[in-house]
Scaffold this motif. Structure first.
Motif, PDB file in Angstrom:
ATOM      1  N   GLY A  96      -7.155  14.282 -14.546  1.00  0.00           N
ATOM      2  CA  GLY A  96      -6.432  13.404 -14.208  1.00  0.00           C
ATOM      3  C   GLY A  96      -7.271  12.861 -12.462  1.00  0.00           C
ATOM      4  O   GLY A  96      -6.524  11.879 -12.164  1.00  0.00           O
ATOM      5  N   GLN A  97      -8.451  13.208 -12.131  1.00  0.00           N
ATOM      6  CA  GLN A  97      -8.988  13.079 -10.959  1.00  0.00           C
ATOM      7  C   GLN A  97     -10.115  11.999 -11.253  1.00  0.00           C
ATOM      8  O   GLN A  97     -11.163  12.443 -12.027  1.00  0.00           O
ATOM      9  CB  GLN A  97      -9.455  14.032 -10.339  1.00  0.00           C
ATOM     10  N   VAL A  98     -10.023  10.858 -10.525  1.00  0.00           N
ATOM     11  CA  VAL A  98     -10.872   9.984 -11.019  1.00  0.00           C
ATOM     12  C   VAL A  98     -11.392   9.389  -9.587  1.00  0.00           C
ATOM     13  O   VAL A  98     -12.719   9.112  -9.282  1.00  0.00           O
ATOM     14  CB  VAL A  98     -10.593   8.479 -11.760  1.00  0.00           C
ATOM     15  N   PHE A  99     -10.521   9.060  -8.650  1.00  0.00           N
ATOM     16  CA  PHE A  99     -10.703   8.679  -7.254  1.00  0.00           C
ATOM     17  C   PHE A  99     -10.868   9.816  -6.291  1.00  0.00           C
ATOM     18  O   PHE A  99     -10.145  10.962  -6.598  1.00  0.00           O
ATOM     19  CB  PHE A  99      -9.727   7.554  -6.849  1.00  0.00           C
ATOM     20  N   THR A 100     -11.561   9.602  -5.326  1.00  0.00           N
ATOM     21  CA  THR A 100     -11.588  10.623  -4.016  1.00  0.00           C
ATOM     22  C   THR A 100     -10.192  11.037  -3.451  1.00  0.00           C
ATOM     23  O   THR A 100      -9.876  12.257  -3.493  1.00  0.00           O
ATOM     24  CB  THR A 100     -12.607   9.962  -2.914  1.00  0.00           C
ATOM     25  N   HIS A 101      -9.459  10.035  -3.285  1.00  0.00           N
ATOM     26  CA  HIS A 101      -8.327  10.031  -2.726  1.00  0.00           C
ATOM     27  C   HIS A 101      -6.905   9.914  -3.752  1.00  0.00           C
ATOM     28  O   HIS A 101      -6.019   9.258  -3.425  1.00  0.00           O
ATOM     29  CB  HIS A 101      -7.972   9.187  -1.874  1.00  0.00           C
ATOM     30  N   ASN A 102      -6.994  10.705  -5.003  1.00  0.00           N
ATOM     31  CA  ASN A 102      -6.063  10.733  -5.974  1.00  0.00           C
ATOM     32  C   ASN A 102      -4.668  11.091  -5.526  1.00  0.00           C
ATOM     33  O   ASN A 102      -3.638  10.946  -6.067  1.00  0.00           O
ATOM     34  CB  ASN A 102      -6.196  11.418  -7.219  1.00  0.00           C
ATOM     35  N   ASN A 103      -4.719  12.048  -4.193  1.00  0.00           N
ATOM     36  CA  ASN A 103      -3.605  12.804  -4.037  1.00  0.00           C
ATOM     37  C   ASN A 103      -2.734  11.955  -3.019  1.00  0.00           C
ATOM     38  O   ASN A 103      -1.666  12.335  -2.353  1.00  0.00           O
ATOM     39  CB  ASN A 103      -3.907  13.909  -3.196  1.00  0.00           C
ATOM     40  N   ILE A 104      -2.896  10.423  -2.640  1.00  0.00           N
ATOM     41  CA  ILE A 104      -2.055   9.695  -1.823  1.00  0.00           C
ATOM     42  C   ILE A 104      -0.807   9.382  -2.561  1.00  0.00           C
ATOM     43  O   ILE A 104      -1.023   8.874  -3.689  1.00  0.00           O
ATOM     44  CB  ILE A 104      -2.836   8.475  -1.675  1.00  0.00           C
ATOM     45  N   ASP A 105       0.397   9.734  -1.943  1.00  0.00           N
ATOM     46  CA  ASP A 105       1.408   9.437  -2.549  1.00  0.00           C
ATOM     47  C   ASP A 105       2.171   8.143  -2.130  1.00  0.00           C
ATOM     48  O   ASP A 105       2.042   7.861  -0.852  1.00  0.00           O
ATOM     49  CB  ASP A 105       2.489  10.686  -1.989  1.00  0.00           C
ATOM     50  N   CYS A 106       2.803   7.606  -3.091  1.00  0.00           N
ATOM     51  CA  CYS A 106       3.316   6.178  -2.785  1.00  0.00           C
ATOM     52  C   CYS A 106       4.426   6.165  -1.410  1.00  0.00           C
ATOM     53  O   CYS A 106       4.507   5.115  -0.908  1.00  0.00           O
ATOM     54  CB  CYS A 106       3.816   5.287  -4.023  1.00  0.00           C
ATOM     55  N   LYS A 107       4.913   7.301  -1.582  1.00  0.00           N
ATOM     56  CA  LYS A 107       5.842   7.566  -0.387  1.00  0.00           C
ATOM     57  C   LYS A 107       5.222   7.375   0.993  1.00  0.00           C
ATOM     58  O   LYS A 107       5.843   7.156   1.851  1.00  0.00           O
ATOM     59  CB  LYS A 107       6.586   9.047  -0.476  1.00  0.00           C
ATOM     60  N   GLU A 108       3.789   7.485   1.101  1.00  0.00           N
ATOM     61  CA  GLU A 108       3.087   7.176   2.293  1.00  0.00           C
ATOM     62  C   GLU A 108       2.848   5.850   2.586  1.00  0.00           C
ATOM     63  O   GLU A 108       3.107   5.408   3.777  1.00  0.00           O
ATOM     64  CB  GLU A 108       1.931   7.934   2.261  1.00  0.00           C
ATOM     65  N   TYR A 109       2.709   4.916   1.679  1.00  0.00           N
ATOM     66  CA  TYR A 109       2.260   3.612   2.040  1.00  0.00           C
ATOM     67  C   TYR A 109       3.517   2.592   1.610  1.00  0.00           C
ATOM     68  O   TYR A 109       3.534   1.478   2.342  1.00  0.00           O
ATOM     69  CB  TYR A 109       1.031   3.171   1.319  1.00  0.00           C
ATOM     70  N   ALA A 110       4.494   2.929   0.668  1.00  0.00           N
ATOM     71  CA  ALA A 110       5.550   1.972   0.371  1.00  0.00           C
ATOM     72  C   ALA A 110       6.307   1.645   1.704  1.00  0.00           C
ATOM     73  O   ALA A 110       6.606   0.359   1.897  1.00  0.00           O
ATOM     74  CB  ALA A 110       6.384   2.700  -0.698  1.00  0.00           C
ATOM     75  N   PRO A 111       6.818   2.694   2.575  1.00  0.00           N
ATOM     76  CA  PRO A 111       7.504   2.144   3.590  1.00  0.00           C
ATOM     77  C   PRO A 111       6.857   1.325   4.695  1.00  0.00           C
ATOM     78  O   PRO A 111       7.261   0.383   5.163  1.00  0.00           O
ATOM     79  CB  PRO A 111       7.950   3.538   4.462  1.00  0.00           C
ATOM     80  N   GLU A 112       5.533   1.340   4.799  1.00  0.00           N
ATOM     81  CA  GLU A 112       4.509   0.696   5.594  1.00  0.00           C
ATOM     82  C   GLU A 112       4.476  -0.677   5.094  1.00  0.00           C
ATOM     83  O   GLU A 112       4.429  -1.771   5.598  1.00  0.00           O
ATOM     84  CB  GLU A 112       3.187   1.210   5.787  1.00  0.00           C
ATOM     85  N   PHE A 113       4.306  -0.823   3.536  1.00  0.00           N
ATOM     86  CA  PHE A 113       4.116  -1.975   3.135  1.00  0.00           C
ATOM     87  C   PHE A 113       5.359  -2.965   3.126  1.00  0.00           C
ATOM     88  O   PHE A 113       5.476  -4.081   3.559  1.00  0.00           O
ATOM     89  CB  PHE A 113       4.036  -1.699   1.532  1.00  0.00           C
ATOM     90  N   TYR A 114       6.833  -2.374   3.149  1.00  0.00           N
ATOM     91  CA  TYR A 114       7.996  -2.990   3.414  1.00  0.00           C
ATOM     92  C   TYR A 114       7.959  -3.499   4.798  1.00  0.00           C
ATOM     93  O   TYR A 114       8.658  -4.610   5.044  1.00  0.00           O
ATOM     94  CB  TYR A 114       9.237  -1.915   2.952  1.00  0.00           C
ATOM     95  N   ARG A 115       7.647  -2.488   5.818  1.00  0.00           N
ATOM     96  CA  ARG A 115       7.552  -3.096   7.140  1.00  0.00           C
ATOM     97  C   ARG A 115       7.112  -4.132   7.534  1.00  0.00           C
ATOM     98  O   ARG A 115       7.398  -5.141   8.191  1.00  0.00           O
ATOM     99  CB  ARG A 115       7.160  -2.052   8.085  1.00  0.00           C
TER     100      ARG A 115
END
Length: 135
Positions: free
Chosen positions: A68-87
């Motif tokens: 399941g690992q294709v990208f270097t940063h597969n471990n980025i959780d959407c909980k990290e960026y979703a609040p920033e997107f909304y803001r």
């Protein structure tokens, strides 16, 4: 680095917009609240880990890809960026995020918890021409 400093260093800008080749989280944190009209992104996410590499032409033949690992940063959780997107999004703007069926429920729940209002799911039928069973 501030947004203006980033704009001064980028080589990819036109009257229609600016393309940044930087860490997304750093850029998001430098943006003022409610300053963006649209987000369209295909962030790294875990892929499925079953099956063979299909017709990927050898692109996903390594053992790590089959886990399941294709990208270097597969471990980025959407909980990290979703609040920033909304803001950073202006009221009434849109956010389009690509994902696969495995990550869809978590992504929908996370974005809803941040304040997003889900309207419809857009399905891109790729016909599995490139990635085989991993997508």
């Amino acid at each position: 680095m501030t947004l203006q400093e980033l704009k001064n260093t980028t080589k990819h800008k036109s009257k229609k917009g600016t393309l940044f080749n930087v860490d997304c989280m750093e850029l998001l944190k430098s943006l003022p609240s409610e300053s963006i009209d649209l987000i369209a992104t295909d962030p790294p996410y875990p892929t499925t880990s079953r099956g063979s590499a299909g017709n990927s032409g050898g692109m996903l033949q390594k053992d790590i890809n089959k886990k399941g690992q294709v990208f270097t940063h597969n471990n980025i959780d959407c909980k990290e960026y979703a609040p920033e997107f909304y803001r950073v999004l202006k009221d009434g703007s849109h956010c389009y995020v690509m994902t696969n069926h495995i990550n869809l429920i978590k992504m929908l729940n996370t974005f809803t918890e941040c304040g997003f209002h889900f309207i419809k799911s857009l399905v891109w039928n790729k016909g599995n021409k490139i990635m085989g069973q991993y997508y």
